[in-house]
Design an enzyme around this catalytic site. Sequence first.
Site, short mmCIF file in Angstrom:
data_model
loop_
_atom_site.label_atom_id
_atom_site.label_comp_id
_atom_site.label_asym_id
_atom_site.label_seq_id
_atom_site.Cartn_x
_atom_site.Cartn_y
_atom_site.Cartn_z
CG ASP A 200 -1.71 1.21 1.44
OD1 ASP A 200 -1.46 2.21 0.71
OD2 ASP A 200 -2.58 1.21 2.32
CE LYS A 226 -4.49 8.72 0.76
NZ LYS A 226 -5.34 9.48 1.67
CB CYS A 364 -9.43 4.85 7.51
SG CYS A 364 -10.67 6.04 7.06
#
Length: 406
Positions: A200, A226, A364
């Site tokens: 990730d 991002k 999250c």
Amino acid sequence: MTFDVDAVRAQFPILREAGLDGRPLVYFDNAASSQKPLAVLDAIRAYYEHDHANVHRGVHVLSRRATEAYEAARTDVARFVGAASPDEIVFTRGTTEALNLVAYAWAAFLSPGDEILLTELEHHSNIVPWQLVARQTGARIRAVPIHDDGTLDLEAFEALLGPRTKVVAVTHVSNALGTVVDVAHIAERAHAHGAIVVVDGAQAAPHGAVDVAALGADFYALSGHKMYGPTGIGALWGRASLLEQMPPWQGGGEMIETVTFEESTWAPPPARFEAGTPNIAGAVGLGAAARWMLDLGPAAIAAHEASLLARATELVGAIAGVRLVGTAPHKAGVLSFVTDGLHPHDIGTLLDEQGIAVRTGHHCAQPVMRRMGVDATARASFAAYNTLAEVERFAAALQRTVTLFG
Ligand code: C6P
């Protein structure tokens, strides 16, 4: 050469917006989503003004131009991550979709009792897709623990690896703590056990150079928004030999070779994983963002942000009643903290009133919050356009907040 942060800031019109206190807004919510330079805004506008049509379909001039722009963006992203070929880049909606893609496609190769190794640092988008796939296949999720400072427990990782480990899915940089994970080491050890390695990269790609060849992983997911690009677009880099083996995870136009009512055959990657009309303008914007970062210099961005993080750590760490959450020796872009007596949401609101945007909550990443013994943190996160003066203004505002309300 010194990093000319004023020249960088001049390329971001939104940074001239005022915060609630009337002064220019200090935007420290970059880990949630960064702002966009003119190069990206202009590329999207030029695409819609001059080149838009659907891709890969028409014989006419605009369709050809749109296809060229879309495929050029794929080449830019391939260059950004150091892929062997643009065909290793699949455009997705973002990191979340990229990780879902790998999980769902790789489910075809998982059996009951196989193990999927995650870490306590993971964002929900690198946990939940694997849980769904584990439920579907009978595979089992295991999680590598972290130390108190937020570094990965590599001894525990080693002990968890075994003949049943089929997938190791790990974040490159933790969004909640900022820890940088030694992906090259993880990949080397995982491969020694025959597992694939899924990374990730949502919080790593914005902060510096990504070199998938040096990392040695098999899949790398990132989000455009991002890393100075638009929302709704991201990418999955996959090793060509693995993408070729993988079945599609969504069906529709563009991803097939032939279709009859009896059966269909699949296009080669990356088309196999891009069913339907893609986010063409988004890809063009992401390509522009990748070029913008490469032109500025990922190493220069990383060095500038490291100086911001070091100063913020020093100043915030010295405020009585403030505790840093995540103190790994190797961190990128993120300063998470809690204070005595104030909930992170209140800190966020009080900082907002002083013209400073930070994120508050569990980010999250509930497992890592639980592990660090907190429900939530306040999080300042940095980008190439942030300055040391902003860091100092933030620390002074936090000091004031804690003194008045803590
Ligand atoms: N983290 C944050 O404020 P998407 O939403 O698909 O662009 O990215 C998901 C994602 C995946 N992995 C990591 C490590 C992330 O940080 C994120 C997004 C944002 O930290 C929103 S929760």
